[in-house]
Design a protein around this motif. Structure first.
Motif, mmCIF file in Angstrom:
data_model
loop_
_atom_site.group_PDB
_atom_site.id
_atom_site.type_symbol
_atom_site.label_atom_id
_atom_site.label_comp_id
_atom_site.label_asym_id
_atom_site.label_seq_id
_atom_site.Cartn_x
_atom_site.Cartn_y
_atom_site.Cartn_z
ATOM 1 N N ARG A 60 0.888 -1.073 -0.025
ATOM 2 C CA ARG A 60 -0.120 -0.062 0.043
ATOM 3 C C ARG A 60 0.918 1.247 0.039
ATOM 4 N NH1 ARG A 60 -2.725 0.012 5.009
ATOM 5 N NH2 ARG A 60 -3.917 -1.727 4.184
ATOM 6 N N GLY A 61 0.858 2.277 -0.937
ATOM 7 C CA GLY A 61 1.360 3.486 -0.979
ATOM 8 C C GLY A 61 0.794 4.421 -0.235
ATOM 9 N N LEU A 62 1.241 5.757 -0.534
ATOM 10 C CA LEU A 62 0.875 7.029 0.327
ATOM 11 C C LEU A 62 -0.693 7.166 -0.079
ATOM 12 C CD1 LEU A 62 3.731 9.175 0.172
ATOM 13 C CD2 LEU A 62 2.978 7.992 2.062
ATOM 14 N N GLY B 92 -4.919 6.477 -1.890
ATOM 15 C CA GLY B 92 -5.702 5.349 -1.818
ATOM 16 C C GLY B 92 -6.292 5.211 -0.710
ATOM 17 N N PHE B 93 -7.177 4.137 -0.422
ATOM 18 C CA PHE B 93 -8.076 4.015 0.603
ATOM 19 C C PHE B 93 -7.489 2.823 1.541
ATOM 20 C CE2 PHE B 93 -11.002 4.972 -2.985
ATOM 21 C CZ PHE B 93 -11.618 6.150 -2.418
ATOM 22 N N ARG B 94 -7.527 2.974 2.706
ATOM 23 C CA ARG B 94 -7.057 2.255 3.872
ATOM 24 C C ARG B 94 -7.623 0.875 3.668
ATOM 25 N NH1 ARG B 94 -2.277 3.664 4.822
ATOM 26 N NH2 ARG B 94 -1.910 6.026 5.499
ATOM 27 N N ARG B 95 -8.870 0.743 3.409
ATOM 28 C CA ARG B 95 -9.697 -0.504 3.461
ATOM 29 C C ARG B 95 -9.131 -1.657 2.694
ATOM 30 N NH1 ARG B 95 -13.566 3.061 1.403
ATOM 31 N NH2 ARG B 95 -14.349 2.239 -0.677
ATOM 32 N N THR B 96 -8.564 -0.989 1.541
ATOM 33 C CA THR B 96 -8.086 -2.116 0.332
ATOM 34 C C THR B 96 -6.826 -2.885 0.839
ATOM 35 O OG1 THR B 96 -6.570 -0.541 -0.588
ATOM 36 C CG2 THR B 96 -8.896 -0.531 -1.523
ATOM 37 N N LEU B 97 -6.982 -4.089 0.685
ATOM 38 C CA LEU B 97 -5.810 -4.993 0.940
ATOM 39 C C LEU B 97 -4.586 -4.859 0.313
ATOM 40 C CD1 LEU B 97 -4.870 -7.527 2.783
ATOM 41 C CD2 LEU B 97 -5.484 -8.757 0.930
ATOM 42 N N LEU B 98 -4.659 -4.461 -1.183
ATOM 43 C CA LEU B 98 -3.588 -4.030 -1.947
ATOM 44 C C LEU B 98 -4.035 -2.790 -2.555
ATOM 45 C CD1 LEU B 98 -2.709 -7.437 -3.609
ATOM 46 C CD2 LEU B 98 -1.517 -6.444 -1.830
ATOM 47 N N GLY B 99 -2.986 -1.881 -2.753
ATOM 48 C CA GLY B 99 -3.427 -0.606 -3.383
ATOM 49 C C GLY B 99 -3.396 -0.699 -4.824
ATOM 50 N N SER B 100 -4.036 0.093 -5.406
ATOM 51 C CA SER B 100 -4.564 0.047 -6.769
ATOM 52 C C SER B 100 -3.338 -0.034 -7.842
ATOM 53 C CB SER B 100 -5.438 1.244 -7.198
ATOM 54 O OG SER B 100 -4.765 2.371 -7.203
ATOM 55 N N VAL B 101 -2.232 0.436 -7.065
ATOM 56 C CA VAL B 101 -1.003 0.374 -8.090
ATOM 57 C C VAL B 101 -0.435 -0.892 -8.052
ATOM 58 C CG1 VAL B 101 1.431 1.253 -8.289
ATOM 59 C CG2 VAL B 101 -0.312 2.796 -8.061
ATOM 60 N N SER B 102 -0.220 -1.512 -6.872
ATOM 61 C CA SER B 102 0.073 -2.806 -6.828
ATOM 62 C C SER B 102 -0.794 -3.911 -7.402
ATOM 63 C CB SER B 102 0.465 -3.273 -5.428
ATOM 64 O OG SER B 102 -0.626 -3.110 -4.688
ATOM 65 N N GLN B 103 -1.983 -3.596 -7.339
ATOM 66 C CA GLN B 103 -3.013 -4.567 -8.307
ATOM 67 C C GLN B 103 -3.047 -4.474 -9.736
ATOM 68 O OE1 GLN B 103 -6.837 -3.221 -6.630
ATOM 69 N NE2 GLN B 103 -6.981 -5.012 -5.290
ATOM 70 N N GLN B 104 -2.668 -3.138 -10.166
ATOM 71 C CA GLN B 104 -2.465 -3.180 -11.682
ATOM 72 C C GLN B 104 -1.211 -3.796 -12.306
ATOM 73 O OE1 GLN B 104 -4.877 -2.186 -13.901
ATOM 74 N NE2 GLN B 104 -6.114 -2.611 -12.097
ATOM 75 N N CYS B 105 -0.156 -3.268 -11.249
ATOM 76 C CA CYS B 105 1.302 -3.989 -12.025
ATOM 77 C C CYS B 105 1.193 -5.548 -11.772
ATOM 78 C CB CYS B 105 2.206 -3.416 -10.787
ATOM 79 S SG CYS B 105 2.691 -1.709 -11.284
ATOM 80 N N ALA B 106 0.609 -6.237 -10.684
ATOM 81 C CA ALA B 106 0.468 -7.523 -10.410
ATOM 82 C C ALA B 106 -0.435 -8.046 -11.686
ATOM 83 C CB ALA B 106 -0.182 -8.006 -9.225
#
Length: 150
Positions: A114-116, A118-132
């Protein structure tokens, strides 16, 4: 900043977060094991540059200061001797697009969970999800509680 060559390398996304610091430490440790270089990448863009809103100019952004901030951040996380062995790249563009591009041909792309932003409730940030989902190399997502010796 510094250019990337075709040598075996591990790309790590840096954004100032605790998660990205853990990812940097993990990337350095992994790179030592496989004999690879580490490339720390920070992406920046102007607010509104992507999406429907009109582009806004960030009068406070100074690329030289941001580059020095990246160097200082890597030095703070790894110490002077560790930071000397990490290539640093500050790249303008959408974070996901920058990381995917920089990771082409890499041994791995390492990201914090999780980066700086985004929403705290997400397990993974949208950047890490999209990269994965879209990377052409293995992606490692590191939680900030993971401690490895660099």
């Amino acid at each position: 900043m510094e250019s990337q060559d075709s040598a075996l390398h591990v790309v790590v996304g840096i954004d100032g977060s605790t998660s990205s610091h853990a990812a940097l430490r993990w990337a350095v440790s992994h790179a030592k094991l496989i004999g690879a270089d580490v490339v720390a990448v920070a992406a920046w863009d102007l607010p509104g540059a992507h999406g429907w809103s009109a582009p806004a100019v960030d009068a406070d952004f100074d690329e030289e200061i941001a580059e020095q901030g990246l160097v200082d951040e890597v030095r703070t996380v790894l110490g002077e001797s560790g930071a000397a062995h990490v290539r640093k790249r500050l790249v303008r563009g959408d974070t996901v697009e920058v990381l995917l591009s920089e990771a082409e041909g890499a041994a791995a792309l390492v990201l914090g969970n999780r980066g700086l932003g985004g929403f705290r409730r997400t397990l993974l940030g949208s950047v890490s999800q999209q990269c994965a989902l879209h990377a052409t190399c293995p992606v490692v997502i590191v939680r900030p509680t993971v401690e490895v010796e660099a």
